[in-house]
Design an enzyme around this catalytic site. Structure first.
Site: not given
Ligand code: SDX
Length: 445
Positions: A324, A381
């Site tokens: 998140h 989710d």
């Molecule tokens: C919602 O913002 C809100 O409030 C949203 C929400 C709401 O109520 O409106 O809460 C609802 O959208 C919840 C999120 C639902 N999405 C997912 O579950 C999709 C999977 N999650 C990710 O794609 C990710 O965690 C995000 C999009 C939710 C957050 O992404 P960020 O903050 O941009 O973080 P990032 O992509 O920069 O990740 C940081 C690190 C990375 O690794 P490094 O580059 O540092 O090595 O964490 C890793 C990412 O690769 N990472 C994951 C991961 N999520 C982040 N690795 C594996 N699996 C994951 N799910």
């Protein structure tokens, strides 16, 4: 940092204390910028005059460190896993309130009295029907049309049936009418999108039912038989919608604010929010989670293999429902939904192997260094799809359920932005393209 009392800023009924300044040094000159402190002690450097003062802008791709506004609606603490709507803890609201009561709280700022709630519900019930001409729009969609595409179009189309809603200077009373029409008609349009995909007859709203029961009736009832709505399912839906109702300046809410800031009508503004929510990284994740759990289940349930894939930078697979932007601890909503999962599945006598896989996946991930180092926890989710599946909601409708829940939050945020007369949103950029060059005739390229 020099600290001195500058002044008190009053936002609504909240006092924002201007108690410190931030100093930055640019090209040998020192500039002081105001620091504001919110009612929950969040701190921000106010850069609204930065460019005038220094000629510099800030850059923050994805707005990970940038506050877009001051808001009195929702507060969340990502480190502590706290979520409050207008000061009320989400745990209490999910346990004790109705979704319509929470919608009133978010939009109008306080919990309603019984009379206010009765009036609000009565007004909404007056508008649950949709103009009969709109039924023809559904017939043009293919059966496999994704309901989020149908819904965003239908909601925007409502503006064509209520042209008075296009007037940005319409009265408060007329704005309220649009708000009540949206809350009333979204469930009807959502249910009809599902019925249309099944090529089943549309069921008209029954105003003797409450909001959740009416939606389930329109989704699952058939004209040929009596439909009994299970109170366990109604209660689970009520809780799920409350948990999704608002969440500060997330992607879809920021979309609503920026579209609404151009004074576009509220129907088109909410339609834009629905489109943003559809993305798999945002509200679309709940559908992706179930499809991921089914994929793991069909692959023999080898959780370790899929956790390894999620960690592999060469592999595009991500653990959907994990991570998140703000929560660097458990998403409090995920905790509530996880408990509700156990309750609902037990009461319904459903034994879903996907729940076992989800719990195993959570356990393995939370013990894994990759996830711990990145503060990746289950988000809202991760478990919601399992309950939706248990109460009979088809997977493609999961994100529609998220939109139903989030609607009052979008409306509240739009209302706050318009009432605070915030300017049209127009971020700056840093240009990194080609510098000036002359046109060359095609024969000479
Ligand atoms: C919602 O913002 C809100 O409030 C949203 C929400 C709401 O109520 O409106 O809460 C609802 O959208 C919840 C999120 C639902 N999405 C997912 O579950 C999709 C999977 N999650 C990710 O794609 C990710 O965690 C995000 C999009 C939710 C957050 O992404 P960020 O903050 O941009 O973080 P990032 O992509 O920069 O990740 C940081 C690190 C990375 O690794 P490094 O580059 O540092 O090595 O964490 C890793 C990412 O690769 N990472 C994951 C991961 N999520 C982040 N690795 C594996 N699996 C994951 N799910």
């Amino acid at each position: 940092m020099q600290t001195k009392q500058i002044s008190l800023l009053i936002l609504g009924d909240k006092f924002i204390t201007m108690s410190e300044t931030a100093k930055i040094e640019l090209e040998g000159k020192i500039y002081e910028l105001p620091v504001i402190v919110g009612s929950e002690n969040e701190k921000a450097i106010d850069i609204s005059k930065l460019r005038d003062l220094t000629g510099y802008v800030t850059l923050d791709t994805g707005y990970k460190n940038t506050g877009a506004t001051k808001s009195a609606i929702t507060f969340l603490d990502g480190e502590e896993g706290i979520l409050h709507y207008r000061g009320y803890p989400i745990e209490q609201l999910a346990e004790k309130a109705s979704f319509i009561e929470v919608a009133y709280l978010l939009i109008y700022g306080d919990l309603p009295t019984q009379q206010e709630l009765d009036d609000f519900e009565a007004s909404i019930k007056k508008h649950t029907l949709v103009h009969e001409d709109m039924k023809q729009f559904f017939e043009a969609y293919p059966a496999q049309a994704h309901p989020m595409g149908v819904l965003s179009s239908m909601i925007s189309s409502l503006s064509t049936f209520y042209p008075e809603s296009l007037d940005p200077n319409r009265s408060q009373e007329k704005k309220n009418l649009t708000v009540h029409r949206l809350i009333a008609k979204l469930p009807t349009l959502a249910a009809w999108a599902y019925k249309n995909s099944m090529r089943h007859p549309f069921m008209y709203p029954r105003n003797e039912f409450d909001y959740c029961k009416n939606f389930l009736y329109m989704m699952f009832a058939m004209p040929t038989e009596d439909y009994k709505v299970d109170p366990v399912i109604v209660d689970a839906l009520n809780k799920l919608l409350i948990l999704h109702a608002d969440h500060e300046q997330n992607c879809s809410t920021s979309t609503v604010r920026i579209v609404g800031s151009s004074q576009a009508n509220l129907y088109s503004t909410v339609s834009a929010g629905i489109s943003a929510l559809w993305g798999p990284l945002h509200g679309g994740a709940n559908q992706e989670v179930i499809e991921m759990l089914e994929q793991i289940h069909n692959d023999g349930g080898n959780v370790d293999k899929w956790v390894a894939k999620a960690k592999d930078k060469e592999d595009p697979f991500r653990l959907m429902g994990f991570g998140h932007r703000v929560y660097k601890n458990f998403d409090p909503r995920a905790k509530i939904i996880k408990k509700a999962c156990d309750d609902v599945l037990e009461k319904l006598g459903v034994d879903d192997p996907l729940l076992d896989i989800a719990k195993k996946l959570e356990k393995v991930a939370l013990e894994d260094e990759y996830f711990k180092a990145r503060n990746l926890y289950p988000n809202v989710d991760f478990y919601s799809g399992i309950i939706y599946k248990a109460i009979g909601i088809p997977t493609e409708m999961f994100t529609v359920m998220f939109a139903l829940g989030r609607l009052p939050g979008w409306i509240a945020q739009w209302k706050e932005m318009t009432e605070n007369k915030e300017p049209i949103g127009r971020p700056r950029q840093i240009y990194v393209g080609k510098t000036s060059r002359d046109y060359v005739e095609i024969s000479k390229r």
